[in-house]
Design a protein around this motif. Structure first.
Motif, short mmCIF file in Angstrom:
data_model
loop_
_atom_site.label_atom_id
_atom_site.label_comp_id
_atom_site.label_asym_id
_atom_site.label_seq_id
_atom_site.Cartn_x
_atom_site.Cartn_y
_atom_site.Cartn_z
N PRO A 316 -4.09 -12.73 20.04
CA PRO A 316 -3.17 -11.69 19.55
C PRO A 316 -2.62 -12.06 18.17
O PRO A 316 -2.59 -13.23 17.78
N GLY A 317 -2.16 -11.05 17.46
CA GLY A 317 -1.59 -11.27 16.14
C GLY A 317 -1.88 -10.10 15.23
O GLY A 317 -2.44 -9.08 15.64
N ARG A 318 -1.50 -10.25 13.97
CA ARG A 318 -1.79 -9.22 12.99
C ARG A 318 -2.92 -9.70 12.08
O ARG A 318 -2.96 -10.85 11.65
N TYR A 319 -3.82 -8.78 11.79
CA TYR A 319 -4.99 -9.06 10.98
C TYR A 319 -5.06 -8.04 9.85
O TYR A 319 -4.65 -6.89 10.00
N ARG A 320 -5.60 -8.48 8.73
CA ARG A 320 -5.84 -7.58 7.60
C ARG A 320 -7.34 -7.37 7.48
O ARG A 320 -8.12 -8.34 7.42
N LEU A 321 -7.78 -6.10 7.48
CA LEU A 321 -9.18 -5.76 7.34
C LEU A 321 -9.45 -5.26 5.93
O LEU A 321 -8.67 -4.46 5.38
N TYR A 322 -10.57 -5.70 5.35
CA TYR A 322 -10.98 -5.30 4.02
C TYR A 322 -12.39 -4.72 4.12
O TYR A 322 -13.36 -5.46 4.36
N LEU A 323 -12.52 -3.42 3.93
CA LEU A 323 -13.82 -2.75 4.01
C LEU A 323 -14.33 -2.46 2.61
O LEU A 323 -13.71 -1.70 1.85
N ASP A 324 -15.45 -3.07 2.24
CA ASP A 324 -16.13 -2.76 0.99
C ASP A 324 -17.19 -1.70 1.29
O ASP A 324 -18.01 -1.87 2.19
N PHE A 325 -17.18 -0.61 0.51
CA PHE A 325 -18.22 0.40 0.66
C PHE A 325 -18.59 0.92 -0.72
O PHE A 325 -17.80 0.83 -1.68
N ALA A 326 -19.78 1.46 -0.84
CA ALA A 326 -20.29 1.89 -2.13
C ALA A 326 -20.64 3.37 -2.10
O ALA A 326 -21.26 3.86 -1.15
N THR A 327 -20.23 4.07 -3.14
CA THR A 327 -20.61 5.46 -3.33
C THR A 327 -20.53 5.77 -4.81
O THR A 327 -19.66 5.25 -5.52
N GLY A 328 -21.46 6.58 -5.31
CA GLY A 328 -21.47 6.90 -6.73
C GLY A 328 -21.68 5.70 -7.62
O GLY A 328 -21.22 5.69 -8.76
N GLY A 329 -22.36 4.68 -7.11
CA GLY A 329 -22.64 3.48 -7.90
C GLY A 329 -21.46 2.55 -8.06
O GLY A 329 -21.53 1.59 -8.84
N GLU A 330 -20.37 2.77 -7.33
CA GLU A 330 -19.17 1.92 -7.44
C GLU A 330 -18.77 1.40 -6.06
O GLU A 330 -18.81 2.14 -5.07
N VAL A 331 -18.37 0.14 -6.02
CA VAL A 331 -17.90 -0.47 -4.78
C VAL A 331 -16.39 -0.38 -4.74
O VAL A 331 -15.70 -0.76 -5.69
N ARG A 332 -15.87 0.13 -3.63
CA ARG A 332 -14.43 0.24 -3.43
C ARG A 332 -14.03 -0.53 -2.18
O ARG A 332 -14.86 -0.79 -1.31
N THR A 333 -12.73 -0.86 -2.07
CA THR A 333 -12.24 -1.62 -0.93
C THR A 333 -11.09 -0.86 -0.28
O THR A 333 -10.09 -0.54 -0.94
N ALA A 334 -11.25 -0.60 1.02
CA ALA A 334 -10.18 0.01 1.83
C ALA A 334 -9.56 -1.09 2.68
O ALA A 334 -10.27 -1.88 3.30
N GLU A 335 -8.21 -1.13 2.72
CA GLU A 335 -7.52 -2.20 3.44
C GLU A 335 -6.69 -1.61 4.60
O GLU A 335 -6.09 -0.54 4.46
N PHE A 336 -6.68 -2.35 5.70
CA PHE A 336 -5.96 -1.94 6.90
C PHE A 336 -5.23 -3.11 7.51
O PHE A 336 -5.74 -4.24 7.48
N THR A 337 -4.08 -2.86 8.08
CA THR A 337 -3.41 -3.84 8.93
C THR A 337 -3.64 -3.46 10.37
O THR A 337 -3.43 -2.30 10.75
N VAL A 338 -4.07 -4.43 11.17
CA VAL A 338 -4.36 -4.19 12.58
C VAL A 338 -3.52 -5.14 13.41
O VAL A 338 -3.48 -6.36 13.15
#
Length: 341
Positions: A316-338
């Protein structure tokens, strides 16, 4: 993720030494032996009993050996060693499941130590100036302090470097290059003062071909006034530029569960996602407190338009998720706290 010697017996086989014995009844006394003396040659009943007992013992040992072989361990196809998740994959639609007591290492967080699995992360400089372009240089050394120069390509790269401040802000995913002497280097700018954590995620290849997948971590220092950022509250949806990213799935301690990430544009339509690092996304999970690094494994293809990952949280605990995804030739990062209860 060893060849058997030509003269070695097969698993479970028994070699026996044989010698000729004169045909005799079970009560016969060998020639030259006084009547009533204990015979060195067992009678047929004794031989039959010994064979039965020996067969039972052999069956038990063989069953144990086969169980060990089928239960895991050893190198995996992707170059891991003795890790149930070194290149762990699941059939689409599989539900949450446990990996068993003999695979607990799969759920352990990595990156907590500078040395592990016989390898050491050795930075050549660990201090940076906030906001100033610098260079991260390091070596991976073996037990004899020799620089390692052979690495397997995993997710299209031989070395993945993750950098984040200890309050889990400022995430960066980098891919350094290696010189002939085993020194890795990559441009790095740390935008704000504080203590930063750098992770080296790699699979080393030993001289005999054995592969070891591991993650090592080391602190980097940026002098100056430091005010930790509060971790954002848990949420299943976030925005990155003009995109909305949401995930579905409920992480549970000790279980491997699917997390499906779906990306939509400003018009509400799904953009054309592009492969990145061998899949349609790359996910890093870090644990609040000790910054434990979790391996997260993707499906190679989209599942009903979503990017599916398989996450195992060890506690148990809190985790930070970092999702790298690519669209239009650019990589972006979406962040979440779980929050894992």
């Amino acid at each position: 993720m060893a060849d058997q010697a030509p003269d070695a017996p097969a698993l479970g086989s028994v070699r026996t030494a044989e010698r000729p014995v004169a045909d005799q009844g079970s009560d016969a006394t060998p020639a030259g032996q006084p009547p009533g003396a204990a015979s060195a040659v067992p009678d047929r009943a004794t031989l039959r009993l010994a064979l039965v007992v020996g067969g039972l013992v052999l069956a038990v040992l063989l069953g144990f050996g086969l169980g060990r072989l089928s239960g895991g361990g050893g190198p995996t196809a992707a170059g891991g060693t003795d890790s149930a998740l070194a290149d762990h994959s699941h059939a689409p639609g599989a539900g949450a499941h446990s990996h068993g007591a003999d695979q607990n290492t799969a759920a352990e967080a990595g990156g907590l130590a500078v040395s592990r699995d016989g390898y050491t992360l050795t930075p050549l400089a660990a201090e940076f100036t906030a906001g100033q372009a610098g260079e991260l240089r390091f070596q991976i050394r073996d037990g004899q302090r020799r620089a390692v120069t052979r690495f397997a390509v995993v997710h299209e790269k031989p070395m993945h470097v993750i950098v984040v401040r200890r309050d889990l802000s400022g995430y960066q995913h980098l891919h350094p290059t290696m010189a002939v002497d085993g020194t890795w280097s990559v441009p790095l700018t740390l935008p704000s003062p504080g203590i930063w954590r750098a992770y080296a995620d790699f699979t080393a290849v030993a001289g005999d071909g054995r592969q070891t997948a591991t993650t090592l971590g080391v602190d980097l220092v940026t002098p100056g006034g430091y005010t930790p950022r509060d971790l954002p509250r848990p949420a299943t949806e976030t925005r990155v530029d003009d995109f909305t990213v949401e995930y579905r799935g409920v992480p549970q301690p000790g279980l491997t569960v699917p997390l499906d990430f779906r990306v939509t544009g400003a018009d509400g339509a799904a953009p054309a996602l592009e492969p990145y690092l061998g899949a349609y996304g790359h996910l890093v999970a870090l644990r609040e407190g000790d910054l434990g690094y979790l391996h997260v494994h993707p499906e190679a293809e989209l599942v009903d338009g979503a990017i599916r990952f398989w996450l195992t949280t060890p506690a148990p605990g809190r985790y930070r998720l970092y999702l790298d995804f690519a669209t239009g030739g650019e990589v972006r990062t979406a962040e979440f706290t779980v929050s894992v209860p």
